[in-house]
Motif scaffolding. Sequence first.
Motif, PDB file in Angstrom:
ATOM      1  N   SER A  42       0.849  -1.196   0.000  1.00 42.77           N
ATOM      2  CA  SER A  42       0.000   0.000   0.000  1.00 42.77           C
ATOM      3  C   SER A  42       0.880   1.239   0.000  1.00 42.77           C
ATOM      4  CB  SER A  42      -0.906   0.010   1.230  1.00 42.77           C
ATOM      5  OG  SER A  42      -1.724  -1.141   1.279  1.00 42.77           O
ATOM      6  N   THR A  43       0.245   2.370  -0.266  1.00 42.10           N
ATOM      7  CA  THR A  43       0.974   3.637  -0.251  1.00 42.10           C
ATOM      8  C   THR A  43       0.056   4.732   0.287  1.00 42.10           C
ATOM      9  OG1 THR A  43       2.329   5.149  -1.592  1.00 42.10           O
ATOM     10  CG2 THR A  43       0.341   4.279  -2.629  1.00 42.10           C
ATOM     11  N   ASP A 265      -9.243  12.009   0.853  1.00 44.37           N
ATOM     12  CA  ASP A 265      -8.128  12.145  -0.085  1.00 44.37           C
ATOM     13  C   ASP A 265      -8.466  11.495  -1.422  1.00 44.37           C
ATOM     14  OD1 ASP A 265      -6.536  13.437   1.777  1.00 44.37           O
ATOM     15  OD2 ASP A 265      -5.356  11.667   2.290  1.00 44.37           O
ATOM     16  N   ASN A 266      -8.987  10.270  -1.364  1.00 39.85           N
ATOM     17  CA  ASN A 266      -9.293   9.544  -2.594  1.00 39.85           C
ATOM     18  C   ASN A 266     -10.408  10.215  -3.385  1.00 39.85           C
ATOM     19  OD1 ASN A 266      -7.494   7.404  -3.047  1.00 39.85           O
ATOM     20  ND2 ASN A 266      -8.471   6.146  -1.479  1.00 39.85           N
ATOM     21  N   GLU A 275      -5.243   8.737  -9.930  1.00 41.20           N
ATOM     22  CA  GLU A 275      -5.531   7.362  -9.513  1.00 41.20           C
ATOM     23  C   GLU A 275      -5.856   7.314  -8.021  1.00 41.20           C
ATOM     24  OE1 GLU A 275      -3.278   2.999  -9.200  1.00 41.20           O
ATOM     25  OE2 GLU A 275      -2.186   4.796  -9.861  1.00 41.20           O
ATOM     26  N   GLU A 276      -6.955   6.654  -7.679  1.00 41.02           N
ATOM     27  CA  GLU A 276      -7.266   6.450  -6.273  1.00 41.02           C
ATOM     28  C   GLU A 276      -6.349   5.376  -5.698  1.00 41.02           C
ATOM     29  OE1 GLU A 276     -11.583   6.333  -5.304  1.00 41.02           O
ATOM     30  OE2 GLU A 276     -11.825   6.595  -7.475  1.00 41.02           O
ATOM     31  N   LYS A 277      -6.000   5.504  -4.420  1.00 39.34           N
ATOM     32  CA  LYS A 277      -5.060   4.584  -3.786  1.00 39.34           C
ATOM     33  C   LYS A 277      -5.777   3.661  -2.805  1.00 39.34           C
ATOM     34  CE  LYS A 277      -1.569   6.556  -5.851  1.00 39.34           C
ATOM     35  NZ  LYS A 277      -0.887   5.879  -6.964  1.00 39.34           N
ATOM     36  N   VAL A 278      -5.363   2.401  -2.798  1.00 35.80           N
ATOM     37  CA  VAL A 278      -5.912   1.442  -1.847  1.00 35.80           C
ATOM     38  C   VAL A 278      -5.443   1.810  -0.446  1.00 35.80           C
ATOM     39  CG1 VAL A 278      -5.970  -0.976  -1.141  1.00 35.80           C
ATOM     40  CG2 VAL A 278      -5.986  -0.382  -3.579  1.00 35.80           C
ATOM     41  N   ILE A 279      -6.358   1.910   0.489  1.00 38.80           N
ATOM     42  CA  ILE A 279      -6.009   2.252   1.868  1.00 38.80           C
ATOM     43  C   ILE A 279      -5.208   1.130   2.498  1.00 38.80           C
ATOM     44  CG2 ILE A 279      -6.996   2.664   4.161  1.00 38.80           C
ATOM     45  CD1 ILE A 279      -9.320   4.092   2.785  1.00 38.80           C
ATOM     46  N   ASP A 280      -4.182   1.496   3.237  1.00 39.56           N
ATOM     47  CA  ASP A 280      -3.314   0.527   3.906  1.00 39.56           C
ATOM     48  C   ASP A 280      -4.072  -0.108   5.076  1.00 39.56           C
ATOM     49  OD1 ASP A 280      -1.377  -0.839   5.375  1.00 39.56           O
ATOM     50  OD2 ASP A 280       0.209   0.581   4.859  1.00 39.56           O
TER      51      ASP A 280
END
Length: 325
Positions: A42-43, A265-266, A275-280
Amino acid sequence: MSWKTTLSWEDAKKKAYILNQIRQFFYDLDVIEVETPLLGRSTVTDVHLEAFNTHFNYLPDSSINNADTLYLQTSPEFCMKRLLASGYQSIYQISKAFRHEAKGHIHNPEFTILEWYRIGFQQDDLILEVSDLIQAILKCDMPKVITYQNLFLEHLNIDALDTSVEELKDVISNHNKMSDWLKDESSIDTLLQFILSELIEPNVGIDTPIFIRDFPINQASLAKMNMSDERVADRFECYFKGIELVNGFCELTDAIVQVERFNKDNLERKQLGLEEKVIDRRFIQALESGLPSCSGVALGIDRLLMLALNKQDIEEVITFTIDRA
């Protein structure tokens, strides 16, 4: 194309001495050095940060036909907080971090970061400790401290906590900094960040380091809300000679609020076409299990070295910058 380093042997020895000074500083405080992975699944969701990524085929649950995406860390924050939630006490780390941004005279996409977390510390406690470290390394005067709100009032006569898009655009235009993307910008926080970086940062902390504290809540995704003023968060930055050196927080420990901020944020990413980021989820699980009350801070080692060695470009304190790697 050159194969040679831009870091001289004499400066390499000075750099090693300073890194030893930093480790001794934390040894004396009984703050323990740790290591965490550079690669993760994740990031960050931060709209203003982009991570490098690669692909890996050999995770236990990897699909035969599709590789998993792994990200190089933009900072060791999430993993270090997982350590704290696991029962670790005050810790620090000197490691590489990576951000997909253009190289500049004070930034390299691969850089060295010092990050540390102090159990039971509040914002004021950590500001004092950061001050001690900076004074020890840079032999400078005791840093000054100012709130974000007072900083804008002092430099531009703007109340950053009670302003409008129109007022901020007028300030930008009056300083001949307006551009097409700013004309279309509707986010107060984006405009505030632009004004801070372009109109204020170059003029603060010139002779004495300065801490800017109590940032607007929307600019502090990982920090606690200030108990006295819900418009701001317990976040601070430190500048010296026009360089941003430090970013610190009284850490948010509420998993529900943290997920809400990541989702926000997403949503902003989606609106901007990013691009949306997958939550850690491992980080969120750590918060759910209980992150102790703490404050943390990240300090750019390369920038600290520039100041300590009186260098004008980051390439003079790094062996091989991105263009020579």
